[in-house]
Design an enzyme around this catalytic site. Sequence first.
Site, PDB file in Angstrom:
ATOM      1  N   ASP A   9     -11.254  -5.706 -22.404  1.00  0.00           N
ATOM      2  CA  ASP A   9     -11.027  -4.333 -21.948  1.00  0.00           C
ATOM      3  C   ASP A   9     -10.270  -4.242 -20.617  1.00  0.00           C
ATOM      4  OD1 ASP A   9     -13.318  -4.729 -23.669  1.00  0.00           O
ATOM      5  OD2 ASP A   9     -13.812  -2.604 -23.398  1.00  0.00           O
ATOM      6  N   GLU A  40      -8.888   0.010 -24.280  1.00  0.00           N
ATOM      7  CA  GLU A  40      -9.652   1.265 -24.395  1.00  0.00           C
ATOM      8  C   GLU A  40      -9.994   1.918 -23.063  1.00  0.00           C
ATOM      9  OE1 GLU A  40     -13.577   1.465 -25.827  1.00  0.00           O
ATOM     10  OE2 GLU A  40     -14.366   0.236 -24.220  1.00  0.00           O
ATOM     11  N   ASN A  41      -9.900   1.151 -21.941  1.00  0.00           N
ATOM     12  CA  ASN A  41     -10.200   1.722 -20.623  1.00  0.00           C
ATOM     13  C   ASN A  41      -8.990   1.689 -19.700  1.00  0.00           C
ATOM     14  OD1 ASN A  41     -12.904  -0.202 -21.338  1.00  0.00           O
ATOM     15  ND2 ASN A  41     -13.262   1.987 -21.036  1.00  0.00           N
ATOM     16  N   HIS A  69     -13.784   4.374 -26.651  1.00  0.00           N
ATOM     17  CA  HIS A  69     -13.053   5.258 -25.722  1.00  0.00           C
ATOM     18  C   HIS A  69     -11.670   5.658 -26.238  1.00  0.00           C
ATOM     19  CE1 HIS A  69     -15.944   5.402 -22.484  1.00  0.00           C
ATOM     20  NE2 HIS A  69     -16.117   4.096 -22.581  1.00  0.00           N
ATOM     21  N   HIS A 152     -15.888  -4.618 -31.460  1.00  0.00           N
ATOM     22  CA  HIS A 152     -16.196  -3.836 -30.262  1.00  0.00           C
ATOM     23  C   HIS A 152     -17.645  -3.348 -30.334  1.00  0.00           C
ATOM     24  CE1 HIS A 152     -14.704  -1.746 -26.720  1.00  0.00           C
ATOM     25  NE2 HIS A 152     -15.470  -0.733 -27.068  1.00  0.00           N
ATOM     26  N   HIS A 177     -16.225  -4.659 -25.242  1.00  0.00           N
ATOM     27  CA  HIS A 177     -17.013  -3.475 -24.909  1.00  0.00           C
ATOM     28  C   HIS A 177     -17.990  -3.687 -23.757  1.00  0.00           C
ATOM     29  CE1 HIS A 177     -19.141   0.352 -25.238  1.00  0.00           C
ATOM     30  NE2 HIS A 177     -20.269  -0.303 -25.312  1.00  0.00           N
ATOM     31  N   HIS A 179     -17.698  -5.667 -21.203  1.00  0.00           N
ATOM     32  CA  HIS A 179     -16.931  -5.987 -19.993  1.00  0.00           C
ATOM     33  C   HIS A 179     -17.465  -7.232 -19.280  1.00  0.00           C
ATOM     34  CE1 HIS A 179     -14.922  -1.778 -19.392  1.00  0.00           C
ATOM     35  NE2 HIS A 179     -15.145  -2.033 -20.666  1.00  0.00           N
TER      36      HIS A 179
HETATM   37 FE   LIG Z   1     -16.181   0.389 -25.424  1.00  0.00          FE
HETATM   38 FE   LIG Z   2     -14.600  -0.913 -22.500  1.00  0.00          FE
END
Ligand SMILES: [Fe+2]
Ligand SMILES: [Fe+2]
Length: 281
Positions: A9, A40-41, A69, A152, A177, A179
């Site tokens: 991520d 996604e971030n 996200h 994820h 997901h 992190h």
């Molecule tokens: Fe996520």
């Molecule tokens: Fe994430």
Amino acid sequence: MLTILFLGDIVGEPGRTAVIARLPELREKFALDFAVVNGENAAGGRGITGKITIDLLRAGVSVITTGDHIWDQKDIVGFIGTEPRLLRPINYPPGTPGQGTIVLETPKAKVAVVNVQCRTFMQPILENPFRALDAVLWELRAQTPVIFVDVHGETTSEKIAIGRFLDGKVSAVIGTHTHVQTADEQILPGGTAFLCDAGMCGPVNSILGRSVEPIVQRFVTNLPVTFPVASGEVRLRGAVIQIDETSGRALQIARVDEAGSPERTSGGTPSDVFNEEAQTR
Ligand SMILES: [Fe+2]
Ligand SMILES: [Fe+2]
């Protein structure tokens, strides 16, 4: 042999700036054929925009995976259908914009990428990921044996179960997901490379990439606060996987934990990452 880099991520501007800055160098260092990142971030910690997608692809990213996200930035619902290299989890209901798989040509072999989302402690609760994977695998395997899966999810158990479910059917299953990078990189008995979580590309002095103090306060007080993306030293975390492109079996997997800024020294040879601790098969 085909070498894939996967980075977990990407968190906000610090994460994406570091990925874009270091990717050309990492391509040489690891002798990469293909690079996948989870984005996604990438937009301020929440979602990804069309512009950021294009910036990452121009920097040399082959495919961008996402997760829960994916829809946080409002332009992405209209954009995702225009860029097949930006994936959303496959287990959204039929009719959802975008797609969860892609097959791309490389000079060595076709490479398939799949993005799937777990259900335990995840919102929204999507379709059963095991059945969704089953439904697409035969079609992908008819095109190529080289298949990379970003799973994820929050729990180690569900991600390990998906890894075992796919063992021998795909080349690699890498989690995202949380992190937080796990240390369980391995080649499963059927020849699938596995890592429960790749970790993130973002600021180290943080809580999952966000500033420490507001998140601690949120836990202490339960009052609403904003969670700005942290600053300072950035690390890029993920894995590099070597795959036999004829059989699709993984040969080696090694975790990646790279500085966010260009290295001053040469960084060694491509094979250095696969030291004696790396899992070999
Ligand atoms: Fe996520
Ligand atoms: Fe994430």
